[in-house]
Design an enzyme around this catalytic site. Structure first.
Site, PDB file in Angstrom:
ATOM      1  N   GLU A  30      -6.126   4.883   7.971  1.00  0.00           N
ATOM      2  CA  GLU A  30      -6.032   6.321   7.691  1.00  0.00           C
ATOM      3  C   GLU A  30      -7.353   6.858   7.153  1.00  0.00           C
ATOM      4  OE1 GLU A  30      -2.466   5.651   5.493  1.00  0.00           O
ATOM      5  OE2 GLU A  30      -1.626   4.990   7.401  1.00  0.00           O
ATOM      6  N   ASN A  41       0.872  -1.182   0.000  1.00  0.00           N
ATOM      7  CA  ASN A  41       0.000   0.000   0.000  1.00  0.00           C
ATOM      8  C   ASN A  41       0.906   1.228   0.000  1.00  0.00           C
ATOM      9  OD1 ASN A  41      -1.780   2.053   0.475  1.00  0.00           O
ATOM     10  ND2 ASN A  41      -2.313   1.428   2.552  1.00  0.00           N
ATOM     11  N   SER A  71       4.010  -2.028  10.197  1.00  0.00           N
ATOM     12  CA  SER A  71       5.467  -2.082  10.356  1.00  0.00           C
ATOM     13  C   SER A  71       6.065  -3.424   9.937  1.00  0.00           C
ATOM     14  CB  SER A  71       5.866  -1.727  11.797  1.00  0.00           C
ATOM     15  OG  SER A  71       5.518  -0.388  12.068  1.00  0.00           O
ATOM     16  N   GLY A 119       3.203   2.378  10.655  1.00  0.00           N
ATOM     17  CA  GLY A 119       4.160   3.470  10.473  1.00  0.00           C
ATOM     18  C   GLY A 119       4.941   3.821  11.725  1.00  0.00           C
ATOM     19  N   GLU A 136      -4.927  -4.619  10.694  1.00  0.00           N
ATOM     20  CA  GLU A 136      -3.849  -3.642  10.846  1.00  0.00           C
ATOM     21  C   GLU A 136      -4.061  -2.872  12.152  1.00  0.00           C
ATOM     22  OE1 GLU A 136      -1.964  -2.631   6.763  1.00  0.00           O
ATOM     23  OE2 GLU A 136      -3.559  -1.213   7.164  1.00  0.00           O
ATOM     24  N   HIS A 143      -9.097   1.446   5.287  1.00  0.00           N
ATOM     25  CA  HIS A 143      -7.757   1.541   5.860  1.00  0.00           C
ATOM     26  C   HIS A 143      -7.800   2.460   7.086  1.00  0.00           C
ATOM     27  CE1 HIS A 143      -3.584   2.660   6.424  1.00  0.00           C
ATOM     28  NE2 HIS A 143      -3.317   1.482   5.883  1.00  0.00           N
ATOM     29  N   LYS A 165       0.195   4.356  -0.261  1.00  0.00           N
ATOM     30  CA  LYS A 165      -0.348   5.590   0.339  1.00  0.00           C
ATOM     31  C   LYS A 165      -0.043   6.773  -0.595  1.00  0.00           C
ATOM     32  CE  LYS A 165       0.140   3.257   4.717  1.00  0.00           C
ATOM     33  NZ  LYS A 165       0.285   3.311   6.162  1.00  0.00           N
TER      34      LYS A 165
END
Ligand code: 13P
Length: 264
Positions: free
Chosen positions: A109, A9, A226, A186, A180, A107, A11
């Site tokens: 985000e 992904n 990660s 991240g 996730e 996701h 992003k």
């Protein structure tokens, strides 16, 4: 035997030029290097799927650059309506036309930065399943939800609200879930193998309760957060983890290749 998936992904990274270079380099690895050839043959025999999710404007560059079907393309988001006054949105038929096999939905985000609620994600999941595009539906708890012992409650809420009207057949054959944990995305703080497996096993048990054994056995569940070449092999070898959704480490072709290598 569930087909593994290694998905990058990207992003908000990789313009068209970077996308072309990435795809060309990855395909050269598949064609020329022993580890790449092994991965390509695993992909050709349906043991693994390799997916990249570029930003919308780089999707066409990825499609045009790839010479084979080894790499599949995912969109990072989609809207449930097919057309109309929805400024900034992209429909499923547009993704189909652009050559996307998958769309990432929900996701973290999208949930936490753009505040997409469960109800909107349910609409996206249903619309995607009515199209030719397949969903990669993301779930995961925030750090405070984990700290307060609510991980399973959060996963159950996110999944039950999204898949309440789906059938066993659809869930078993068409849906991919990505677990996730938000605190792992991240941050460099990967979930331990045991914690990732526990959550993915729980997700499979929810699928079993609602859709039965055939659907829960064939449902593919990915881990993301990660992931790097150093931890991908052990994560990927857990019973209920069928692949990985990778952010940062999917941006450099070499680390993406190393992760693919650990999964085949
Ligand atoms: P990182 O691998 O950068 O933690 O991102 C994970 C992710 O959000 C993939 O969708």
């Amino acid at each position: 035997m569930r087909m593994k998936m290694i998905a990058g992904n990207w992003k908000l990274n990789n313009n068209q030029a970077a996308t072309r270079t990435f795809v060309q380099n990855l395909e050269s690895w598949f064609a020329a290097e022993p580890a790449g050839k092994k991965a390509a043959s695993a992909a050709a025999s349906g043991k693994i799927e390799i997916v990249i999710a570029p930003p919308f404007t780089s999707i066409e560059a990825a499609r045009a650059a790839k010479k084979s079907e080894i790499i599949q393309i995912a969109a990072q988001n989609v809207y449930h309506e097919s057309k109309g006054a929805f400024t900034g949105e992209v429909s499923l038929s547009m993704l189909e036309e652009a050559g996307c096999k998958y769309a990432i939905i929900g996701h973290s985000e999208r949930r936490h930065v753009f505040h997409e609620p469960d109800e909107a994600l349910e609409k996206k999941l249903i619309a995607t399943l009515e199209s030719q595009v397949l969903p990669i539906f993301c779930v995961g708890e925030l750090l405070e939800e984990r700290s307060s012992g609510n991980t399973e409650k959060v996963l159950a809420r996110q999944l039950e609200s999204a898949w309440k009207s789906l059938t066993s057949d659809v869930v078993g054959k068409m849906v991919v879930i990505a677990y996730e944990p938000v605190w792992a995305i991240g941050t460099g703080q990967t979930a331990s193998d045991a914690d990732a497996e526990k959550a993915c096993d729980y997700i499979r048990s929810l699928a079993f309760e609602k859709f039965g054994i055939a659907a829960s056995d064939s449902l593919r569940i990915l881990y993301g957060g990660s992931v790097k070449p150093e931890n991908s092999a052990s994560l990927c070898s857990q019973n209920d983890i069928d692949g990985l959704l990778i952010g940062g480490a999917s941006l450099e072709v070499e680390s993406f290749e190393k992760i693919i290598e650990t999964a085949v």
